[in-house]
Enzyme design. Structure first.
Site, PDB file in Angstrom:
ATOM      1  N   HIS A  17      -7.260  -6.330   0.903  1.00 54.34           N
ATOM      2  CA  HIS A  17      -6.189  -5.710   0.833  1.00 54.34           C
ATOM      3  C   HIS A  17      -4.966  -5.833   1.681  1.00 54.34           C
ATOM      4  CE1 HIS A  17      -4.115  -1.789  -0.061  1.00 54.34           C
ATOM      5  NE2 HIS A  17      -4.040  -1.198   1.284  1.00 54.34           N
TER       6      HIS A  17
ATOM      7  N   SER B 262       0.805  -1.376  -0.045  1.00 50.41           N
ATOM      8  CA  SER B 262      -0.053   0.002  -0.073  1.00 50.41           C
ATOM      9  C   SER B 262       0.836   1.294   0.074  1.00 50.41           C
ATOM     10  CB  SER B 262      -1.010   0.027   1.148  1.00 50.41           C
ATOM     11  OG  SER B 262      -2.131   0.529   0.929  1.00 50.41           O
TER      12      SER B 262
END
Length: 261
Positions: A238, A88
């Site tokens: 995620h 990320s």
């Protein structure tokens, strides 16, 4: 020059070190199991980004500043070349570094993020974090109760409250620098990394249940990372490494050891 805080596994092992960078509101501890496992094969440095964990706080928070932090860390440890893994926000940092300093990167692994600008999408979390009044809360449970008013997912609350710690004056606080992360949010989330090309071996790992890497992103990925492969990890969103650690570790190992993915 301030050096990022890290925890090192497999320091006695031969091979190119793997530097691992967490995402927004994360910390190196989120990667402990992975670091321990990979440290059986080669040196692994789990690293707190600036304004996170036990690393220094700064009012500057750009992809360039994160890239320079990686450079300073490498210089401090006298590394000529490393493998990089970033999740990320950490993925944005390692992409920018690979473009800025390509000769210093052997292999690049980017987890569930692309080079593009993302629309702001953490406003709810930031509002929740800002709503905690540390003059009033007396326990972790108190903090959780405040966050529950804004955040429905228990797993997100657990992830965020890992950042709580007791200060010297016996009050709770966040380890991350919430003020700067909130103020400079658009500089690092709503901004693409600067254009450039890294032509080395690159792996993008996507969570199959995440929407951070979309089919239409492949064109831009290949423009900046022409050697990139994109692999989807099933049963993961995620937080790929936490949601399917076994498959995630397998894919990383295969890539680093040049097995066919």
């Amino acid at each position: 020059m301030q050096i990022l805080h890290s925890k090192i596994y497999g320091e006695d092992k031969a091979g190119i070190p793997l530097l691992v960078f967490h995402g927004l509101f994360g910390m190196l501890d989120n990667w402990g199991s992975f670091g321990k496992e990979m440290g059986e094969y080669f040196p692994v440095h789990l690293i707190d980004l600036r304004n996170h964990g036990k690393s220094f706080h700064s009012e500057e928070m750009t992809h360039e500043s994160l890239s320079n932090d990686i450079l300073h860390y490498m210089e401090y440890h006298n590394f000529q070349k490393v493998n990089l893994l970033g999740h990320s926000l950490g993925g944005k940092a390692v992409m920018q570094f690979a473009i800025n300093f390509p000769v210093k990167v052997a292999k690049l692994i980017v987890v569930d993020i692309t080079p593009k600008a993302y629309p702001p999408h953490h406003q709810g979390i930031i509002k929740a974090l800002q709503s905690v009044d540390f003059n009033k809360v007396e326990s972790r449970k108190d903090v959780e109760e405040v966050l529950q008013q804004y955040i429905p997912q228990k797993s997100v609350i657990q992830f965020l409250t890992k950042n709580l710690y007791w200060t010297d004056d016996k009050t709770l606080n966040w380890r991350f620098n919430l003020k700067t992360l909130a103020e400079k949010y658009s500089e690092f989330v709503s901004n693409a990394i600067k254009f450039g090309v890294f032509a080395g071996d690159t792996l993008f790992i996507a969570g199959a249940e995440s929407n951070y890497i979309l089919p239409q992103d492949e064109f831009q990925i290949k423009q900046q990372f022409p050697q990139a492969s994109i692999v989807k990890i099933e049963n993961a969103g995620h937080w790929v490494q936490a949601e399917n650690p076994k498959d995630f570790a397998e894919v990383v190992k295969d890539f680093i050891f040049d097995q066919k993915i």
